[in-house]
Design a protein around this motif. Structure first.
Motif, PDB file in Angstrom:
ATOM      1  N   LEU A  50       1.113  -1.470   0.104  1.00  0.00           N
ATOM      2  CA  LEU A  50       0.235  -0.107   0.569  1.00  0.00           C
ATOM      3  C   LEU A  50       1.245   1.338  -0.447  1.00  0.00           C
ATOM      4  CD1 LEU A  50      -2.936   0.767   0.301  1.00  0.00           C
ATOM      5  CD2 LEU A  50      -2.678   0.803   2.381  1.00  0.00           C
ATOM      6  N   TRP A  99      -8.432  -5.841   5.196  1.00  0.00           N
ATOM      7  CA  TRP A  99      -6.302  -5.561   4.315  1.00  0.00           C
ATOM      8  C   TRP A  99      -6.420  -5.435   3.537  1.00  0.00           C
ATOM      9  CZ3 TRP A  99      -3.314  -1.153   6.070  1.00  0.00           C
ATOM     10  CH2 TRP A  99      -1.872  -1.719   5.385  1.00  0.00           C
ATOM     11  N   ASN A 102      -9.228  -4.192   0.794  1.00  0.00           N
ATOM     12  CA  ASN A 102      -9.643  -2.518   0.663  1.00  0.00           C
ATOM     13  C   ASN A 102      -7.846  -2.067   0.527  1.00  0.00           C
ATOM     14  OD1 ASN A 102     -10.142   0.064   1.904  1.00  0.00           O
ATOM     15  ND2 ASN A 102      -8.425   0.364   3.023  1.00  0.00           N
ATOM     16  N   PHE A 103      -6.982  -2.758   0.226  1.00  0.00           N
ATOM     17  CA  PHE A 103      -5.829  -2.437  -0.526  1.00  0.00           C
ATOM     18  C   PHE A 103      -5.999  -2.594  -1.855  1.00  0.00           C
ATOM     19  CE2 PHE A 103      -1.968  -4.521  -3.296  1.00  0.00           C
ATOM     20  CZ  PHE A 103      -1.538  -4.118  -2.849  1.00  0.00           C
ATOM     21  N   PHE A 106      -8.679   0.976  -2.986  1.00  0.00           N
ATOM     22  CA  PHE A 106      -6.855   1.906  -3.604  1.00  0.00           C
ATOM     23  C   PHE A 106      -6.322   1.225  -4.696  1.00  0.00           C
ATOM     24  CE2 PHE A 106      -3.329   4.146  -2.685  1.00  0.00           C
ATOM     25  CZ  PHE A 106      -3.751   5.036  -2.562  1.00  0.00           C
ATOM     26  N   LEU A 311     -10.276   8.187   2.184  1.00  0.00           N
ATOM     27  CA  LEU A 311      -9.451   6.789   2.749  1.00  0.00           C
ATOM     28  C   LEU A 311      -8.317   6.429   3.870  1.00  0.00           C
ATOM     29  CD1 LEU A 311      -7.097   8.016  -0.634  1.00  0.00           C
ATOM     30  CD2 LEU A 311      -8.141   6.250  -0.595  1.00  0.00           C
ATOM     31  N   ASP A 312      -8.670   7.712   4.355  1.00  0.00           N
ATOM     32  CA  ASP A 312      -8.346   7.346   6.176  1.00  0.00           C
ATOM     33  C   ASP A 312      -9.066   6.501   6.638  1.00  0.00           C
ATOM     34  OD1 ASP A 312      -8.217   7.535   8.702  1.00  0.00           O
ATOM     35  OD2 ASP A 312      -6.925   9.895   8.202  1.00  0.00           O
ATOM     36  N   ARG A 314     -11.597   4.119   5.484  1.00  0.00           N
ATOM     37  CA  ARG A 314     -12.075   3.733   5.199  1.00  0.00           C
ATOM     38  C   ARG A 314     -10.434   2.554   5.298  1.00  0.00           C
ATOM     39  NH1 ARG A 314     -13.082   3.306  -1.836  1.00  0.00           N
ATOM     40  NH2 ARG A 314     -11.277   3.363  -1.747  1.00  0.00           N
ATOM     41  N   THR A 315      -9.244   2.790   5.605  1.00  0.00           N
ATOM     42  CA  THR A 315      -8.378   2.465   5.762  1.00  0.00           C
ATOM     43  C   THR A 315      -7.758   1.929   7.536  1.00  0.00           C
ATOM     44  OG1 THR A 315      -7.472   3.302   3.877  1.00  0.00           O
ATOM     45  CG2 THR A 315      -5.605   2.195   5.707  1.00  0.00           C
ATOM     46  N   ASN A 316      -8.319   2.834   8.297  1.00  0.00           N
ATOM     47  CA  ASN A 316      -7.756   2.827   8.938  1.00  0.00           C
ATOM     48  C   ASN A 316      -9.053   2.491  10.693  1.00  0.00           C
ATOM     49  OD1 ASN A 316      -5.248   3.958   9.132  1.00  0.00           O
ATOM     50  ND2 ASN A 316      -6.209   5.607   8.499  1.00  0.00           N
ATOM     51  N   THR A 318     -12.721   0.635  10.454  1.00  0.00           N
ATOM     52  CA  THR A 318     -12.930  -0.251   9.477  1.00  0.00           C
ATOM     53  C   THR A 318     -14.597  -1.179  10.388  1.00  0.00           C
ATOM     54  OG1 THR A 318     -11.523  -2.203  10.744  1.00  0.00           O
ATOM     55  CG2 THR A 318     -11.048  -1.538   8.320  1.00  0.00           C
TER      56      THR A 318
END
Lengths: 554, 554
Positions: A50, A99, A102-103, A106, A311-312, A314-316, A318
């Motif tokens: 990522l 992860w 989501n990876f 993106f 993005l924040d 979505r990734t951090n 969940t």
């Protein structure tokens, strides 16, 4: 790692080099093996994680705004013999399911952004494969307009995911091979089962690449192609570069705050309350003012903040499954900024780029696996570009009347359809959010279009089908509370599937096929023991052990 | 249960009653609670399992052939207050993942068949919901052309899968709600989270049903609608009914044999070798001969056998991952039968029905999660309708020349494009298999069409792109062996995903969205612990325990 940050800038790149030579930029992938985002793997052979892709995304964005003179972008490698080995396998094998998914989301968005730059910005991407491009490496090339492969009897393109790892290419490879490059489906089948891939003339004959170039002619060919692409570019004029200055962001455990966008994180209810603020001043009289304001120009600043927030979260975050979308401020100002942009979008590169950026940011919302609930209250400004937030939501609630206890004299909330809702911000399915909403109901759509420009109160908006529900002051709190509580109680997986289907009514495109069809299959495969179990192919890779498959076909 | 048989007939139905009254047939669902296909659950409230759906499939087929006079089919319930409660939940909770997925695939195909009858056979389906239709019960109604719901303050339509079971509706519900009935996506979202569903005027206003009819007017309204639909039908004339006599089938542990179709099962290699035989005699001079032959008429007999074989292998032989497709006999005869059918398809119901049946059977092959490899050898007859088998395959191998050791004097294999390949047998994506194959390559398609009618040998067929590879006698055995061995060694899940993507290049339709997008999400959700784990919603349902969800959004 406390949380993943998507903000970066070229000075901080560890994996990419960006060089600009007149109208041709060269983006060189030279991954730092020790520069993984998470400990536990080495990024050998220009494989990526990522962190590598965050830099790529940043570079693609900056090229649009900071290098308006660039008309061709050459993607190439700084390593010898290898262009890119794709996503790092040890990273994938060690990652959790969310992860991985989501990876892939993106990386897909970044590749779609590369295609968007080629199609709509006059920045055409050329993949210069100076060595083997395998898996995600070839998929990165597939996102480019043209693919040159060095013809040296060893360099190849390949999709070895199925034979080596028991998964699918995760970044649109299968869809682009047939639907974009028009590789015949039976040849594609063979190609995707042949781990070592194909190179040379055969790769050209099968349409996997556009040209196979001997090493002696390589530099010359890449240069010729990039100059030719640059001279065919329709990149708009419009003056000097804009610097994408560092976003001013504060992040605490329960809030993420920017200038125009903020989110309050309620972990107990699993809800993020997101508010987007209208500009504080009126629109400048012409794009000259926008150029002067640069990254501070409201639509650009707002889009960057919203993009980073999506993005924040979505990734951090969940476990925060529902995003409540609110707006606040002057709807008229929003519409004025919209008008300024649309008037200039066909002639000024900056106006064009900002509209395209808004489009991509809203698309990111569409493919976000969170429930989206828009709340339309007095003082809000769901108009034009910001109305798209409500149209992107799974549901919207609009207060009928006012909050009698809070501000009985307030003006009731309105929503206003503007030109931004009627074309410039299509979804991945090629339709506007209004067209998708009224899919199969031409009369309903026409009725809404007729009211463009008019601020519509709740009763009217409900009748026109622009909002979902219009509870009054007495029912509001309870209805909204129940909707949010229910959402938190449902199966997160089923919600993801439901939303991924309902948000994309109607036609499909390469983009929706990638997010809706391919990704769903990949999610399933990723989750199956045949890939991710202790004896699965993804975990067996590189250990010398063979994967042990459950042979049942499903 | 040794294996599941799909062959049945009305005399053996336990769950459905078929009554015909002139142009109107009534198909009444009256499920025998004790008649589950597998022990362990009771089919309460007209819930269904595979056994119930096998009878429905049989009835829909027989209506087409055994009741040519029927123009409207009324689907209703024999129970009071309930139309159908959908797929049986205890059955789903107790089933293996492959069983659930295969069950949904078959039920989807049957509902698509109902829509095909409405659109192309002049047999229009009317859902007469004389009680609540929930989940799969409402999805069955969605497959009908019109939906009448009794308006009695308790009957409703609903999709309670997400709120109650943590899964998605598994039979196309989400796609049909938005794309077929044009329910607005935000209303659809609300509807799909409301377990009790909606009835009465609101269900009509939201387009979930066409009409809500008070019980006092129910019989009359159903009768009026069915007569109106019948008089608008374009059902073709063409004489008396055809009896679909019992298929002559023998099944051993290593072979399934019918008159024209056979399969040798090689469990060691995980391969089924399927052979389809051309007619033994020439085509009759006109459709009169076909009507006289009835179920023995070659194209009908062959399609029925192939259909049954596909269903049998899919359901009972999940570990046989590769199907090798061969044909044998006279290509000229195949083409003559094709010509007879196509000449009459616009005027004779039987010709039309047989072509439609061939279409549906080939579509079943397209969505089958097995690797399909066509082997084109001397003595084969890949022409017209049978060429579709090779075009449906993931790959084809055609012998260049002859097998010198076997029959050096044999005529080399040929393939022949015929009118059947140019329109009448579209795939689910709306394109012919040739159009899908040459997606984005109009010149390639035109070159093939120009050679229609001409038997093409391997070299020519390869050059035209009609086959994948053309090894000669020396390479044949090794190349084919490697292809089959490789296929058996790959991850079955990854192959399923690969094939599901490559087989459907290009545009999407409601049908491909259901099989490709919705099904993939459903497979993923079905497999997640949030649905199927010990504390998942599917297993918690009815136990009084709440499901315990992993809240992470993916």
């Amino acid at each position: 790692m406390s949380h993943v940050e998507f903000r970066t800038c070229p000075a901080n790149y560890r994996h990419w080099k960006l060089a600009v030579d007149g109208p041709v930029a060269t983006l060189t992938m030279d991954v730092d093996e020790q520069g993984g985002l998470v400990p536990g793997y080495e990024l050998k052979l220009n494989s990526y994680d990522l962190g590598v892709d965050i830099e790529l995304y940043d570079a693609v964005q900056r090229l649009r705004f900071e290098h308006p003179e660039v008309k061709t972008v050459v993607l190439t490698s700084g390593k010898e013999k290898i262009f890119c080995a794709g996503a790092n396998i040890r990273m994938l094998a060690a990652s959790s399911h969310p992860w991985k998914v989501n990876f892939c989301k993106f990386t897909n968005e970044t590749r779609n952004g590369i295609e968007d730059a080629t199609e709509n910005s006059g920045q055409t991407y050329l993949a210069a494969l100076n060595g083997t491009a395998s898996g995600g490496g070839y998929e990165l090339a597939l996102a480019c307009d043209q693919i040159l492969l060095v013809d040296d009897r060893s360099s190849a393109v390949s999709l070895p995911e199925l034979p080596l790892l028991g998964v699918l290419p995760g970044t649109g490879g299968l869809t682009r091979v047939t639907d974009k490059r028009h590789v015949r489906r039976d040849l594609a089948d063979y190609f995707s089962t042949k781990a070592e891939g194909l190179g040379g003339k055969k790769a050209v004959a099968w349409k996997l690449v556009d040209e196979a170039v001997p090493r002696v002619r390589w530099k010359e060919a890449v240069s010729e192609r990039s100059v030719a692409l640059a001279s065919a570019s329709n990149r708009l004029p419009g003056g000097a570069a804009i610097e994408l200055t560092a976003l001013d962001k504060s992040r605490t455990d329960d809030a993420i705050t920017y200038q125009y966008v903020s989110a309050a994180l309620d972990r107990t209810r699993s809800v993020a309350e997101i508010t987007v603020r209208a500009p504080e001043e009126g629109a400048p009289p012409s794009m000259a003012g926008a150029h002067a304001a640069g990254a501070a120009f409201w639509p650009l600043a707002m889009a960057r903040e919203l993009d980073d927030l999506i993005l924040d979260l979505r990734t951090n975050e969940t476990e925060i499954g529902t995003w409540v979308l609110r707006t606040t401020g002057s709807a008229e100002r929003v519409l004025a900024f919209d008008a300024l942009l649309l008037e200039a979008a066909a002639s000024d590169w900056l106006a064009n780029e900002i509209v395209l950026y808004l489009k991509r940011t809203l698309k990111r919302l569409d493919v976000t696996s969170r429930s989206l609930i828009a709340l339309i209250e007095p003082g809000s400004c769901f108009a034009g570009s910001l109305l798209e937030l409500a149209l992107a939501a799974d549901r919207s609630y609009m207060l009928f009347g006012v909050f009698e206890d809070v501000d009985p004299g307030a003006a009731p909330a309105t929503v206003t359809v503007g030109p931004m809702n009627l074309g410039p911000l299509p979804m991945g399915n090629g339709l506007t959010r209004l067209q998708t909403r009224f899919y199969g109901d031409q009369d309903g759509l026409a009725a809404v279009e007729k009211r463009a420009g008019e601020p519509l109160e709740a009763e009217e908006a409900e009748k026109l089908g622009l909002i979902t529900f219009a509870p009054d002051d007495i029912d509001w709190e309870e209805e909204v509370r129940i909707a949010l509580e229910e959402r938190s109680a449902f199966s997160p997986d089923a919600l993801t599937g439901l939303e991924a289907n309902y948000r994309f009514a109607g036609p499909e495109t390469i983009e929706t096929k990638i997010f809706g069809r391919l990704t769903a299959w990949q999610n399933w495969i990723f989750y199956r023991p045949n890939a991710s179990g202790p004896d699965g192919a993804l975990r067996a890779y590189g250990t010398g052990k063979r994967a042990d498959f459950d042979r049942k076909r499903v």
